[in-house]
Design a protein around this motif. Structure first.
Motif, PDB file in Angstrom:
ATOM      1  N   ASP A 187       0.877  -1.198  -0.174  1.00 35.22           N
ATOM      2  CA  ASP A 187      -0.034  -0.157   0.116  1.00 35.22           C
ATOM      3  C   ASP A 187       0.813   1.161   0.140  1.00 35.22           C
ATOM      4  O   ASP A 187       0.285   2.288   0.207  1.00 35.22           O
ATOM      5  CB  ASP A 187      -1.064   0.038   1.021  1.00 35.22           C
ATOM      6  N   GLY A 188       2.131   1.062  -0.097  1.00 36.20           N
ATOM      7  CA  GLY A 188       3.044   2.408  -0.295  1.00 36.20           C
ATOM      8  C   GLY A 188       3.351   3.002   1.011  1.00 36.20           C
ATOM      9  O   GLY A 188       4.016   4.022   1.095  1.00 36.20           O
ATOM     10  N   THR A 189       3.132   2.425   2.090  1.00 37.05           N
ATOM     11  CA  THR A 189       3.462   3.134   3.545  1.00 37.05           C
ATOM     12  C   THR A 189       5.116   2.896   3.450  1.00 37.05           C
ATOM     13  O   THR A 189       5.769   3.860   4.045  1.00 37.05           O
ATOM     14  CB  THR A 189       2.890   2.202   4.425  1.00 37.05           C
ATOM     15  N   LEU A 190       5.613   1.832   2.954  1.00 34.95           N
ATOM     16  CA  LEU A 190       6.955   1.706   3.196  1.00 34.95           C
ATOM     17  C   LEU A 190       7.677   2.941   2.496  1.00 34.95           C
ATOM     18  O   LEU A 190       8.788   3.490   3.022  1.00 34.95           O
ATOM     19  CB  LEU A 190       7.554   0.517   2.499  1.00 34.95           C
ATOM     20  N   GLU A 191       7.238   3.155   1.291  1.00 34.22           N
ATOM     21  CA  GLU A 191       8.073   4.198   0.441  1.00 34.22           C
ATOM     22  C   GLU A 191       7.859   5.707   1.429  1.00 34.22           C
ATOM     23  O   GLU A 191       8.900   6.378   1.447  1.00 34.22           O
ATOM     24  CB  GLU A 191       7.185   4.584  -0.928  1.00 34.22           C
ATOM     25  N   GLN A 192       6.635   5.904   1.763  1.00 35.48           N
ATOM     26  CA  GLN A 192       6.249   6.961   2.826  1.00 35.48           C
ATOM     27  C   GLN A 192       7.220   7.034   3.864  1.00 35.48           C
ATOM     28  O   GLN A 192       7.883   8.320   4.137  1.00 35.48           O
ATOM     29  CB  GLN A 192       4.789   7.155   3.080  1.00 35.48           C
ATOM     30  N   ILE A 193       7.527   5.800   4.501  1.00 35.62           N
ATOM     31  CA  ILE A 193       8.657   6.008   5.611  1.00 35.62           C
ATOM     32  C   ILE A 193      10.011   6.382   5.085  1.00 35.62           C
ATOM     33  O   ILE A 193      10.585   7.228   5.711  1.00 35.62           O
ATOM     34  CB  ILE A 193       8.521   4.517   6.148  1.00 35.62           C
ATOM     35  N   ILE A 194      10.259   5.783   3.903  1.00 34.15           N
ATOM     36  CA  ILE A 194      11.573   5.937   3.440  1.00 34.15           C
ATOM     37  C   ILE A 194      11.805   7.603   2.961  1.00 34.15           C
ATOM     38  O   ILE A 194      12.914   8.104   3.465  1.00 34.15           O
ATOM     39  CB  ILE A 194      11.983   4.780   2.254  1.00 34.15           C
ATOM     40  N   VAL A 195      10.973   7.893   2.198  1.00 38.33           N
ATOM     41  CA  VAL A 195      11.019   9.404   1.955  1.00 38.33           C
ATOM     42  C   VAL A 195      10.913  10.507   2.691  1.00 38.33           C
ATOM     43  O   VAL A 195      11.353  11.563   2.868  1.00 38.33           O
ATOM     44  CB  VAL A 195      10.446   9.698   0.762  1.00 38.33           C
ATOM     45  N   SER A 196      10.312   9.870   4.084  1.00 36.64           N
ATOM     46  CA  SER A 196      10.062  10.850   5.356  1.00 36.64           C
ATOM     47  C   SER A 196      11.403  11.502   5.661  1.00 36.64           C
ATOM     48  O   SER A 196      12.529  10.885   5.469  1.00 36.64           O
ATOM     49  CB  SER A 196       9.155  10.212   6.292  1.00 36.64           C
ATOM     50  N   GLN A 197      11.213  12.559   6.560  1.00 37.75           N
ATOM     51  CA  GLN A 197      12.518  13.395   7.230  1.00 37.75           C
ATOM     52  C   GLN A 197      13.125  12.424   8.083  1.00 37.75           C
ATOM     53  O   GLN A 197      14.336  12.749   8.602  1.00 37.75           O
ATOM     54  CB  GLN A 197      12.206  14.747   7.416  1.00 37.75           C
TER      55      GLN A 197
END
Lengths: 222, 260
Positions: free
Chosen positions: A78-88
């Motif tokens: 669901d893309g959460t992982l990408e959000q975690i990686i691109v987060s600050q």
């Protein structure tokens, strides 16, 4: 730090709502233990109590391999992982939060239900507490090391079987020291060196695994 | 000091040139015939001398001669693992394409050498220790772990399509398993055996201490280790050349090379 606990809370909530999956993987553990125990059927009952600690360790390993998929798979889809990686926020810290939750929902039940599981394989009194302590230190190691392999295979379609091939060699040293302590306790020898080595391995992976997992996730999701 | 500085500059320049695939391809091509010749010579000398003429060790009889294969293969397999790890780590950190190619090319050689070490050890173990395999033995188990790690590296290299991603995954995995190599080295020491259990495998020093090691055996041993080292380098160069051609197949220089 607040994001760390926020992520933990989120993961715990998700785990609670998808609790049937975790119940299934725990049932899998019990089924493996019974199959191993059945394998000694028709032989002396002593055989079962001798290999009982080994059965518990092997089953914990296999059950961890099965439940590892739940650590990142859903978040990957669901893309959460990408959000975690691109987060600050540092990815390693986020991974650590997810790992702790994963141990709480897969490793901890094993520890809490240890008396029942020990009964299933008739663990002798002599090694009872040693086995408990090695499993207490060992199951987090299984989760932590597993995360590295999972992060490497998360983007692949047929990652499941590969995961076992990648992880088993990394698991064997933990196995070696954990079961070594049990064997020494059974012989009435000093088992503290083994426990210390196990603790050392735990500290090593506790500090190293989140960083390696974060790097591996960045590689796989690139 | 001036000489060393100049030499250092030459080495650095050589290193930088090697990071370009066409240059490496050419340099490796020039080195290959020498490597092949030297490897074959050393192997011929070592094997004929070791298996045919060297004196036998009284305690073990003729079966000890497998040491000339077993020890170099085991040494080189550990070296190959560290080599893969370092090359893959360089490839990951500095994003150096050649280092990734080197790491990927070395993996199957290391796998083969580990298998040879395991098999010769089993063949040797049966007449001397009375068993092919002992699960309680830490050294056998650790070498077996290294074999499984190599298999894991091969598998992940085949499974990931993108070459750079595969090389980086290899770096992560090999770093995770790197601790196995010093453990193998340590596994015959007394301190380690106190914790993990007794090994029946003898350490390196035991061979020297018990006066079993005549100078002749030591020479042949050294020759065989260098033969295996050169074998590793030769096969590595061949595999790297193939890998370069495969990866650069769409570039102009490869097309020209193939057409000419």
């Amino acid at each position: 730090m607040s994001i760390f606990f926020a992520l933990m809370k989120r993961d715990l909530q998700i785990a609670y709502r998808r609790r049937s999956e975790y119940v299934i993987s725990f049932m899998f553990l019990i089924i493996i233990i019974s199959i191993f125990a059945l394998a000694t059927r028709g032989h002396d009952a002593k055989i079962l109590s001798t290999i009982g600690p080994g059965i518990l360790w092997s089953s914990a390993l296999l059950a961890t391999l099965l439940s590892l998929e739940q650590l990142f798979r859903q978040d990957y889809d669901d893309g959460t992982l990408e959000q975690i990686i691109v987060s600050q926020h540092p990815t390693a810290l986020m991974v650590l939060a997810k790992l702790i939750v994963h141990w709480l929902v897969t490793g901890l039940p094993l520890i809490l239900l240890f008396p029942v599981l020990a009964l299933m394989v008739s663990v002798p009194d002599k090694v009872y507490w040693v086995l408990f302590i090695t499993l207490l230190i060992g199951t987090p190691i299984l989760s932590f090391v597993g995360a590295i392999g999972l992060a490497l295979t998360v983007g692949l379609s047929r990652g499941g079987l590969m995961l076992a091939i990648l992880l088993i060699p990394l698991y064997i040293p933990t196995f070696l020291f954990g079961l070594g302590a049990v064997a020494k306790a059974a012989d009435g020898l000093d088992y503290m060196p083994n426990i210390m080595m196990l603790l050392g391995i735990f500290i090593l992976w506790f500090s190293l695994a989140p960083i390696l997992t974060a790097t591996a996730l960045k590689i796989s999701l690139r | 000091m001036g000489i060393f500085k100049a030499l250092w500059r030459v080495l650095v320049r050589f290193y930088h040139r090697c990071s370009s695939p066409p240059h490496f391809y050419a340099i490796a091509g020039k080195m290959l015939p020498w490597c092949v010749g030297l490897t074959l010579t050393l192997f011929a000398v070592g094997i004929i001398w070791g298996l045919g003429f060297a004196p036998s060790v009284s305690k073990q009889g003729e079966v000890y001669r497998i040491i000339y294969i077993h020890v170099p293969a085991a040494t080189l397999s550990m070296l190959a693992y560290v080599f893969v790890t370092i090359a893959a780590a360089i490839g990951m950190v500095w994003r150096m394409k050649m280092a990734q190619i080197v790491a990927v090319s070395a993996i199957p050689i290391g796998t083969g050498l580990t298998l040879v070490a395991l098999l010769t050890g089993m063949i040797w173990g049966h007449p001397t220790w009375g068993t092919y395999w002992e699960w309680n033995d830490p050294r056998m188990l650790l070498v077996f772990i290294m074999f499984l790690l190599f298999i894991g590296l091969v598998v992940i290299n085949n499974a990931i399509e993108d070459k750079t991603t595969a090389a980086n995954a290899i770096a992560i995995l090999s770093i995770s398993g790197l601790v196995t190599v010093p453990l193998i080295k340590m596994s015959t020491s007394d301190e380690f055996q106190k914790i993990v259990g007794k090994t029946i495998h003898q350490g390196q020093t035991e061979m020297f201490n018990k006066n079993q090691m005549t100078p002749e055996i030591a020479y042949i041993w050294l020759i065989m280790i260098f033969a295996f080292l050169l074998f590793f380098v030769t096969v590595l160069l061949m595999r790297i050349r193939n890998e370069i051609l495969e990866r650069e197949q769409n570039t102009k220089w490869v097309k020209e090379k193939i057409m000419s």
